[in-house]
Design an enzyme around this catalytic site. Sequence first.
Site, PDB file in Angstrom:
ATOM      1  N   ASN A 133    -110.506  -9.278 -36.702  1.00 50.70           N
ATOM      2  CA  ASN A 133    -110.747  -9.928 -37.979  1.00 50.70           C
ATOM      3  C   ASN A 133    -110.186 -11.213 -37.545  1.00 50.70           C
ATOM      4  O   ASN A 133    -109.040 -11.670 -38.098  1.00 50.70           O
ATOM      5  CB  ASN A 133    -109.882  -9.306 -39.047  1.00 50.70           C
ATOM      6  CG  ASN A 133    -110.134  -9.747 -40.430  1.00 50.70           C
ATOM      7  OD1 ASN A 133    -110.973 -10.824 -40.634  1.00 50.70           O
ATOM      8  ND2 ASN A 133    -109.200  -9.557 -41.450  1.00 50.70           N
ATOM      9  N   LYS A 158    -110.622 -13.757 -39.770  1.00 49.99           N
ATOM     10  CA  LYS A 158    -110.138 -14.336 -41.166  1.00 49.99           C
ATOM     11  C   LYS A 158    -110.837 -15.755 -41.488  1.00 49.99           C
ATOM     12  O   LYS A 158    -112.022 -15.936 -40.822  1.00 49.99           O
ATOM     13  CB  LYS A 158    -108.811 -14.378 -41.376  1.00 49.99           C
ATOM     14  CG  LYS A 158    -108.154 -12.956 -40.907  1.00 49.99           C
ATOM     15  CD  LYS A 158    -106.645 -12.903 -41.381  1.00 49.99           C
ATOM     16  CE  LYS A 158    -106.327 -11.742 -41.108  1.00 49.99           C
ATOM     17  NZ  LYS A 158    -104.617 -11.280 -41.703  1.00 49.99           N
ATOM     18  N   HIS A 171    -110.171  -5.588 -47.621  1.00 51.54           N
ATOM     19  CA  HIS A 171    -108.821  -6.089 -47.000  1.00 51.54           C
ATOM     20  C   HIS A 171    -107.826  -6.370 -47.923  1.00 51.54           C
ATOM     21  O   HIS A 171    -108.109  -6.939 -49.026  1.00 51.54           O
ATOM     22  CB  HIS A 171    -109.188  -7.220 -46.137  1.00 51.54           C
ATOM     23  CG  HIS A 171    -108.215  -7.590 -45.127  1.00 51.54           C
ATOM     24  ND1 HIS A 171    -107.030  -8.470 -45.601  1.00 51.54           N
ATOM     25  CD2 HIS A 171    -108.043  -7.373 -43.820  1.00 51.54           C
ATOM     26  CE1 HIS A 171    -106.461  -8.605 -44.520  1.00 51.54           C
ATOM     27  NE2 HIS A 171    -106.938  -7.808 -43.714  1.00 51.54           N
ATOM     28  N   GLU A 191    -106.014  -8.688 -48.187  1.00 58.06           N
ATOM     29  CA  GLU A 191    -106.172 -10.248 -48.789  1.00 58.06           C
ATOM     30  C   GLU A 191    -107.036 -10.335 -49.772  1.00 58.06           C
ATOM     31  O   GLU A 191    -107.082 -11.284 -50.702  1.00 58.06           O
ATOM     32  CB  GLU A 191    -106.423 -11.200 -47.522  1.00 58.06           C
ATOM     33  CG  GLU A 191    -105.024 -11.304 -46.565  1.00 58.06           C
ATOM     34  CD  GLU A 191    -105.181 -11.381 -45.288  1.00 58.06           C
ATOM     35  OE1 GLU A 191    -106.460 -11.931 -44.822  1.00 58.06           O
ATOM     36  OE2 GLU A 191    -104.476 -11.405 -44.420  1.00 58.06           O
ATOM     37  N   GLU A 247    -103.691  -0.249 -43.146  1.00 60.09           N
ATOM     38  CA  GLU A 247    -102.986  -1.580 -42.968  1.00 60.09           C
ATOM     39  C   GLU A 247    -101.767  -1.759 -43.864  1.00 60.09           C
ATOM     40  O   GLU A 247    -102.032  -2.092 -44.916  1.00 60.09           O
ATOM     41  CB  GLU A 247    -103.977  -2.702 -43.032  1.00 60.09           C
ATOM     42  CG  GLU A 247    -105.145  -2.595 -41.943  1.00 60.09           C
ATOM     43  CD  GLU A 247    -105.542  -4.129 -41.737  1.00 60.09           C
ATOM     44  OE1 GLU A 247    -105.721  -4.573 -40.774  1.00 60.09           O
ATOM     45  OE2 GLU A 247    -106.125  -4.903 -42.757  1.00 60.09           O
ATOM     46  N   GLY A 250     -99.797  -9.840 -40.358  1.00 57.25           N
ATOM     47  CA  GLY A 250     -99.363 -11.378 -39.933  1.00 57.25           C
ATOM     48  C   GLY A 250     -97.828 -11.526 -40.084  1.00 57.25           C
ATOM     49  O   GLY A 250     -97.556 -12.767 -40.153  1.00 57.25           O
ATOM     50  N   SER A 260    -100.223  -6.349 -37.116  1.00 60.47           N
ATOM     51  CA  SER A 260     -99.301  -7.034 -35.952  1.00 60.47           C
ATOM     52  C   SER A 260     -99.713  -5.953 -34.764  1.00 60.47           C
ATOM     53  O   SER A 260     -98.545  -6.049 -34.056  1.00 60.47           O
ATOM     54  CB  SER A 260     -97.659  -7.191 -36.171  1.00 60.47           C
ATOM     55  OG  SER A 260     -97.800  -8.075 -37.501  1.00 60.47           O
TER      56      SER A 260
HETATM   57  C1  PEP Z   1    -105.427  -7.991 -40.650  1.00 59.00           C
HETATM   58  O1  PEP Z   1    -105.566  -8.868 -41.192  1.00 59.00           O
HETATM   59  O2  PEP Z   1    -106.444  -7.009 -40.550  1.00 59.00           O
HETATM   60  C2  PEP Z   1    -104.148  -7.589 -39.579  1.00 59.00           C
HETATM   61  C3  PEP Z   1    -103.830  -6.702 -39.210  1.00 59.00           C
HETATM   62  O3  PEP Z   1    -103.795  -9.019 -39.273  1.00 59.00           O
HETATM   63  P1  PEP Z   1    -102.630  -8.988 -37.908  1.00 59.00           P
HETATM   64  O4  PEP Z   1    -103.120  -8.188 -36.911  1.00 59.00           O
HETATM   65  O5  PEP Z   1    -102.273 -10.552 -37.883  1.00 59.00           O
HETATM   66  O6  PEP Z   1    -101.238  -8.615 -38.757  1.00 59.00           O
END
Ligand code: PEP
Length: 251
Positions: free
Chosen positions: A10, A12, A96, A98, A168, A174, A214
Site C-alpha cells: 500500500n 498510500k 483501511h 486511515e 491491521e 507505521g 510494520s
Molecule cells: C498499512 O498502512 O496498511 C501498513 C500496514 O503500514 P506499515 O506497514 O507502514 O505499518
Amino acid sequence: MKRQHIVAGNWKMNKTFEEGRNIAQAIADGLPESDTIAILATPYIHLSAVSTVVQQKLNLKLAAQNCHQAKSGAFTGEISVDMLSSVGVEYVILGHSERREFFGENEELLAQKVDIALGNDLKPIYCCGEGLAIREAGNHLSHVANQITGGLFHLSPEDFSTVVVAYEPIWAIGTGVTASPEQAQEMHAFIRQLISDKYGEEISDATTILYGGSVKPANAKELFSQKDVDGGLVGGASLKADDFLAIIDSF
Ligand code: PEP
C-alpha cells in the site's frame, strides 16, 4: 485447502508518477514467478502506467486504495469502480484504518463499497483492526468481530469467497511496532472462526487473511509462518523494491 498467499503493498499518498513507475518496474523485474501473489496498491495517478507493468508477471496484480460507493455521478474528487476496472485494477483496499479515521468511513458505508466493488468484479481487501486503547481494554476481539460482521457478513457465500481480509492493528501501523506472531495468530484464528461460523469451514479455510502493521523483511518470515497468516498488507516497506521483494521472498 491451500490458501492463496498474498503480499500487498500500500503506497498510500507517496511517490511521484516517475518514482512510481520506476519502483513498479523494479518489483516486476525482481519478482520470481511463484504461487504468491504480489499486489501494488498505488495512488490513482499511477494505476494506468503500473497496469502495463503488472502485466509482465502472472503473479503481479494492481489494486486501488479506495473507491466510491456510487456507480458514477456528481462526486467531485472521487473515483468509481468502472474507472478502476477500465485500467486493469483487480483489487481494492476498503476500510483501511486511515480511511476510517480521517474520512469517517464506517461499516455501513463500507458494506456499500464492498457491494459495488464485487458487482464490478473487483476483489475487496477488507481491513479491520483495533486501536491501542481498545486492545488495552481487552475489547479487540469484539471490535474486530463488529467490523467484519458489519462490512462483510451481508454477502452471499459466493461473493464472500472473493474477499481478502486484512487484520491491521492500528497501534502497529507505521509505528515500527509489530504485533507479535502470537498476537497476529490469535486474531487471525479468531477471524477465521467467525467466518466459519457464518459461511462454513470450507469457505473459511479458503479465505486469505493478511496481517498488516510494520511488516518488514526482518519480521515477515516469522509472521507468515503462523498457521492462519496468509501474507501481509505492507505500507512503509512497500516503498522500496528490495524490501518489498524480500518480504515476498519470506514465504
Ligand atoms: C498499512 O498502512 O496498511 C501498513 C500496514 O503500514 P506499515 O506497514 O507502514 O505499518
